[in-house]
Design an enzyme around this catalytic site. Structure first.
Site, PDB file in Angstrom:
ATOM      1  N   ALA A 110      -4.321   7.234  -4.949  1.00 53.93           N
ATOM      2  CA  ALA A 110      -2.946   6.754  -5.094  1.00 53.93           C
ATOM      3  C   ALA A 110      -3.006   5.231  -5.289  1.00 53.93           C
ATOM      4  O   ALA A 110      -2.787   4.452  -4.364  1.00 53.93           O
ATOM      5  CB  ALA A 110      -2.115   7.107  -3.864  1.00 53.93           C
ATOM      6  N   GLY A 125       0.828  -1.199   0.000  1.00 55.35           N
ATOM      7  CA  GLY A 125       0.000   0.000   0.000  1.00 55.35           C
ATOM      8  C   GLY A 125       0.859   1.244   0.000  1.00 55.35           C
ATOM      9  O   GLY A 125       2.038   1.211  -0.354  1.00 55.35           O
ATOM     10  N   ASN A 126       0.280   2.356   0.381  1.00 53.20           N
ATOM     11  CA  ASN A 126       1.020   3.615   0.458  1.00 53.20           C
ATOM     12  C   ASN A 126       0.410   4.487   1.541  1.00 53.20           C
ATOM     13  O   ASN A 126      -0.543   4.088   2.211  1.00 53.20           O
ATOM     14  CB  ASN A 126       1.047   4.325  -0.902  1.00 53.20           C
ATOM     15  CG  ASN A 126      -0.346   4.570  -1.444  1.00 53.20           C
ATOM     16  OD1 ASN A 126      -1.143   5.300  -0.844  1.00 53.20           O
ATOM     17  ND2 ASN A 126      -0.660   3.947  -2.579  1.00 53.20           N
ATOM     18  N   HIS A 127       0.958   5.684   1.702  1.00 50.97           N
ATOM     19  CA  HIS A 127       0.578   6.548   2.821  1.00 50.97           C
ATOM     20  C   HIS A 127      -0.574   7.500   2.509  1.00 50.97           C
ATOM     21  O   HIS A 127      -0.850   8.400   3.305  1.00 50.97           O
ATOM     22  CB  HIS A 127       1.785   7.371   3.282  1.00 50.97           C
ATOM     23  CG  HIS A 127       2.913   6.545   3.823  1.00 50.97           C
ATOM     24  ND1 HIS A 127       2.800   5.802   4.981  1.00 50.97           N
ATOM     25  CD2 HIS A 127       4.174   6.339   3.356  1.00 50.97           C
ATOM     26  CE1 HIS A 127       3.946   5.186   5.212  1.00 50.97           C
ATOM     27  NE2 HIS A 127       4.795   5.491   4.252  1.00 50.97           N
ATOM     28  N   SER A 128      -1.239   7.343   1.388  1.00 52.64           N
ATOM     29  CA  SER A 128      -2.324   8.267   1.051  1.00 52.64           C
ATOM     30  C   SER A 128      -3.424   8.232   2.111  1.00 52.64           C
ATOM     31  O   SER A 128      -3.879   7.166   2.515  1.00 52.64           O
ATOM     32  CB  SER A 128      -2.923   7.907  -0.311  1.00 52.64           C
ATOM     33  OG  SER A 128      -4.049   8.715  -0.583  1.00 52.64           O
TER      34      SER A 128
END
Length: 398
Positions: free
Chosen positions: A274, A206-209
């Protein structure tokens, strides 16, 4: 959205009247002009001096003031909307039966504007058949109901009957009476937040969005009159407006499926999510045990939602993409704008400490396919969303 609007606030005899002081303050802060009318019983719970000071207007609580007996007529015609909060069980019964023994009731019966009611009472009162009958009559008469909340009551009991919070009432007024008509009849879809690509049942890529920017854009489109579908990955964000249709997804594939389907009849699409560029080629059905010193995962490209929408785009549809860059920012953003057949691209830079993931501010540059370019500078994400939507509206109607 409330700037310059004329809001008449009615207060009846309920302990929840203390919340109305905050409501008046919020309305004034939002730029509304506020006047207050209250029953004599309400003065036991909220000070007219406080309300007059906050609203910057005289508070009315007597039907006859000196030689003036027609104040109720003027107030009922002055307002854009009349919100009665709290509405007590007693006043509700009087309103439902057309009684007129105080100035608030006289204003209600004289009002030519929409009337919004926010009841407040103990749970047993709320559920009593006579209360529900009176409530049904008020709604049948055309009044707008803000539902009661569930929680701790003045009696110490827990249950239904709490007056809606001041913030909820403000949002209700905006949503139901003061949305702009700039995008009325237009459908907009917005993607927001990250996607989680499963490795096994407990791990993901995943990511930090945070989804804050996408949610702000969805709300601004909605406030400007559009019918909005918000497709969001996993996030803690909540929309403030019930009229926004929220489609919750987890993976990029799920977001792709809904976005491509909803785009068929959309006028505007803003792809601010994102989405993970890559995903595991397959996800394990059971948790992978920590046995090896090294562990390799084979990744494959995710479906490119913006690219597909660019291929599917029909005449009259306006497609906006986002580009998050760390180097050659403008060059890369313009390449993405052209290669994805978008109408506009919003450039985010990770080199700006006041922009990016999880924080409440952002700074973007918006590029249009016709060469137009707008830079926002550092602002709250809500303000940036306003700039982005204004850009869309300007070029949508060009």
């Amino acid at each position: 959205m409330l700037k310059g609007k004329k809001i008449l606030v009615g207060i009846t005899g309920s302990i929840a009247a203390y919340k109305t002081i905050t409501l008046v303050r919020l309305l004034i802060k939002a730029g509304a002009e506020v006047k207050v009318v209250m029953t004599n019983a309400a003065k036991e719970f909220a000070s007219p001096v406080v309300l007059s000071t906050l609203s910057k207007n005289k508070v009315t609580y007597d039907l006859v003031e000196g030689d003036d007996w027609s104040n109720h007529v003027m107030l009922g015609r002055w307002a854009d909307v009349f919100v009665i909060a709290p509405l007590s069980c007693n006043t509700m019964a009087k309103m439902a039966n057309g009684l007129c023994d105080n100035v608030l009731l006289a204003v209600y019966l004289s009002a030519t504007c929409p009337v919004v009611i926010a009841p407040a009472m103990d749970e047993d009162m709320w559920h009593h058949p006579s209360t529900q009958r009176n409530l049904e009559q008020l709604v049948k008469d055309g009044n707008h109901l803000i539902k009661v909340g569930n929680g701790e009551l003045a009696s110490g009991l827990f249950g239904e009957g709490r007056m809606a919070e001041p913030e909820e009432i403000c949002q209700y007024l905006i949503e139901h009476f003061f949305r702009s008509s700039e995008l009325k009849g237009k459908k907009a879809i917005v993607t927001a937040g990250p996607t989680y690509e499963a490795i096994d049942p407990v791990r993901f890529i995943g990511n930090h969005s945070s989804g804050k920017m996408g949610f702000a854009i969805a709300e601004e489109l909605y406030l400007r009159g559009a019918d909005v579908v918000l497709i969001t990955g996993p996030t803690h964000q909540k929309t403030n407006y019930n009229g926004i249709q929220v489609r919750a997804v987890v993976s990029g594939d799920q977001m792709y499926d809904i976005a491509t389907r909803e785009f068929n009849d959309a006028d505007i699409a803003v792809m601010s999510a994102a989405v993970a560029d890559y995903k595991p080629i397959s996800a394990a059905t059971d948790k992978i045990k920590k046995k090896l010193d090294e562990w390799e995962i084979t990744l494959i490209k995710n479906k490119d939602i913006l690219l597909q929408l660019g291929k599917d785009k029909k005449k009259g549809q306006f497609l906006v993409g986002f580009a998050l860059e760390t180097n050659n920012e403008k060059e890369n953003a313009l390449i993405k704008l052209q290669s994805k057949n978008a109408d506009a691209i919003v450039l985010n830079s990770l080199n700006d400490k006041d922009a990016g993931f999880s924080i409440d501010t952002n700074a973007v540059t918006i590029f249009h396919s016709n060469g137009a370019e707008v830079t926002t500078g550092v602002k709250s994400k809500k303000e940036v969303a306003t700039d982005i939507v204004s850009f869309i509206i300007k070029h949508l109607h060009a």
